[in-house]
Write an enzyme that holds these catalytic residues in place. Structure first.
Site, PDB file in Angstrom:
ATOM      1  N   CYS A 330      -8.124  25.538 -30.049  1.00 58.33           N
ATOM      2  CA  CYS A 330      -9.475  26.078 -30.192  1.00 58.33           C
ATOM      3  C   CYS A 330      -9.512  27.568 -29.811  1.00 58.33           C
ATOM      4  O   CYS A 330      -8.981  28.393 -30.530  1.00 58.33           O
ATOM      5  CB  CYS A 330     -10.465  25.239 -29.386  1.00 58.33           C
ATOM      6  SG  CYS A 330     -12.176  25.440 -29.933  1.00 58.33           S
ATOM      7  N   HIS A 427      -9.681  19.256 -30.515  1.00 53.04           N
ATOM      8  CA  HIS A 427      -9.395  18.836 -29.142  1.00 53.04           C
ATOM      9  C   HIS A 427      -9.033  17.347 -29.117  1.00 53.04           C
ATOM     10  O   HIS A 427      -9.387  16.590 -30.010  1.00 53.04           O
ATOM     11  CB  HIS A 427     -10.625  19.035 -28.251  1.00 53.04           C
ATOM     12  CG  HIS A 427     -10.991  20.454 -28.003  1.00 53.04           C
ATOM     13  ND1 HIS A 427     -10.326  21.243 -27.088  1.00 53.04           N
ATOM     14  CD2 HIS A 427     -11.968  21.238 -28.535  1.00 53.04           C
ATOM     15  CE1 HIS A 427     -10.880  22.447 -27.062  1.00 53.04           C
ATOM     16  NE2 HIS A 427     -11.879  22.470 -27.931  1.00 53.04           N
TER      17      HIS A 427
END
Length: 481
Positions: A330, A427
């Site tokens: 991310c 994630h």
């Protein structure tokens, strides 16, 4: 009216979140429809909910302990720190704005309606609500307009159990001191106390329990021994990340950024005996290793500047020259690119920052925040599931070599030409056993082949057993109203 019981702590990290998760599982196994609730949380460790929002990761774990999908109503106010004095304010799963700490004190009463709405919705579908406080009710300077501790308990007439942590020392002062500083009407909401994380012979603390009960007038509800397996459950607070998990085998290094987000990404790697996971604190160099992972960040550009200020960029470039592997998750993925643009000032002052230049990609922080559970296969064919939680679009030549593929043809992530540098937005990847095994093979390590998700449920069952052996669950249930 559905009964509820609130667990508050004498301070942060006394074990409130895990005890609530354990009690959720224990009461759910008794056949009750249990739901967790935390009026206000402060954490950058967030989870995507089934209803399309985000809540604190601890409430997602508690929902799992209850056998429920996580809902935005389990944590209606989530504060995500962006600086030492300010945070994003997430209300019922959606960003409602930003607030400095001083301004938030004036904002709290305006959030009470959302808190009450979410609490009442949960009560309509549950037999028991277990509520977790935030910080400590002894922070009397924050009592005005409180929605997190005694303000909530008083407004909704919810009895309170106070938790103290004997492992950090001074638990008698914690419990008795809290009683002494509370307003008498707040103190009257407390029905009893629990002492958590005890080590040694419990008979040696009998006099301590008696002393606290006599001084406070609160019932002693239990002395809970230290539960080592708690370390294998997702932690809520970033300061729980200190130290390393020593193992024999390949070394994975993670620099601890000031605004690290969704750091439970690394929990599954801690369970692998063939991996040494090293969390590197500020002021320390990145050590020699097989893999560096740049973690997620709540403020990507600011954390990238911090990364450089530590000299970690120099260490990372040397690692790359030696042929070491690099992976970004991310915000860490965005840092590996050539530029990060934040024209609207979504994460800080508007501007453009140069990235680390290890991936031929560019990122612009703009548009609607992506919040979604997802699944698919890696470029190598390994199945994964996880979640996306980010603002920004990343494009560039290295995106032609994506890491992940979703049903329908959408892709995510990038790799450089050699495949030594990789990044992706998703994630939770390491919680997927096939993906974790393939990922470890990439750095020359072998997975132990554990079923990570099943292990989390086993630990929750063990935690419920642990609590039931020390605390009278029927007595706790009788306190709820």
């Amino acid at each position: 009216m559905t009964p509820a019981l609130m667990f508050q702590g004498t301070g942060s990290d006394v074990g409130k979140s895990l005890l609530v998760a354990g009690f959720c599982r224990a009461f759910a196994r008794k056949g009750l429809r249990v739901a967790p609730f935390k009026p206000q949380n402060m954490s950058n460790n967030a989870a995507v909910t089934a209803d399309g929002g985000e809540i604190g990761r601890a409430q997602a774990l508690q929902a799992r302990a209850c056998g429920l999908p996580p809902s935005v109503h389990m944590n209606p106010v989530l504060l995500k720190p962006q600086s030492e004095i300010g945070a994003q304010v997430i209300v019922q799963g959606t960003m409602a704005g930003e607030a400095r700490a001083r301004d938030y004190q004036d904002l709290k009463p305006k959030l009470a309606g959302a808190v009450a709405h979410s609490f009442n919705l949960l009560r309509e579908k549950a037999d028991l609500i277990l509520v977790e406080g935030a910080g400590s009710p002894a922070e009397v300077n924050l009592r005005k307009g409180d929605i997190a501790n005694m303000g909530f308990a008083r407004a909704h007439n919810v009895p309170v159990v106070l938790i103290g942590d004997i492992d950090r020392g001074g638990v008698i002062a914690q419990i008795v001191g809290t009683k002494n500083v509370l307003d008498p009407e707040d103190a009257a909401m407390v029905r009893g106390f629990l002492v958590n994380k005890f080590r040694g012979d419990p008979r040696l603390f009998d006099a301590g329990l008696t002393f606290m009960a006599e001084r406070t007038g609160w019932a002693s509800l239990g002395l809970i021994p230290f539960f080592p397996r708690a370390a294998q459950l997702p932690a809520e607070d970033a300061f729980a990340l200190g130290g390393s998990r020593q193992g024999a085998g390949k070394r994975i290094v993670v620099p601890l950024l000031p605004h690290i987000a969704n750091f439970d990404d690394f929990d599954p790697l801690k369970t692998e005996p063939g991996v040494e996971l090293v969390m590197v604190a500020p002021g320390q160099p990145l050590p020699l290793c097989d893999l560096v992972i740049l973690p997620g960040s709540k403020t990507t550009i600011a954390d990238l500047a911090f990364f450089r200020a530590q000299g970690w960029d120099i260490d990372l470039f040397a690692h790359a020259r030696r042929g070491g592997k690099i992976f970004g998750i991310c915000g860490g993925y965005q840092m590996l690119g050539e530029t990060i643009a934040d024209p609207l000032g979504l994460e800080g002052p508007p501007g453009v920052a140069s990235g680390l230049g290890l991936l031929a990609v560019e990122t612009e922080l703009a548009g609607t925040k992506t919040l979604a559970a997802c699944s698919g296969v890696s470029a190598g064919g390994a199945a994964f599931s996880g979640y996306e939680m980010h603002v920004g679009v990343t494009k560039g030549a290295d995106c032609a070599r994506p890491m992940l593929r979703f049903p329908g043809g959408r892709v995510d992530g990038a790799q450089n030409g050699s495949g030594a540098v990789r990044g992706a937005y998703v994630h939770g990847l390491f919680g997927s056993d096939p993906f974790r095994a393939e990922f470890l093979q990439w750095i020359g390590a072998e997975s132990a082949g554990r079923d990570y998700e099943a292990e989390i449920d086993r630990i929750l069952d063990e935690l419920a057993d642990h609590l039931a052996a020390q605390v009278d669950l029927d007595a706790l249930l009788a306190l709820a109203r």
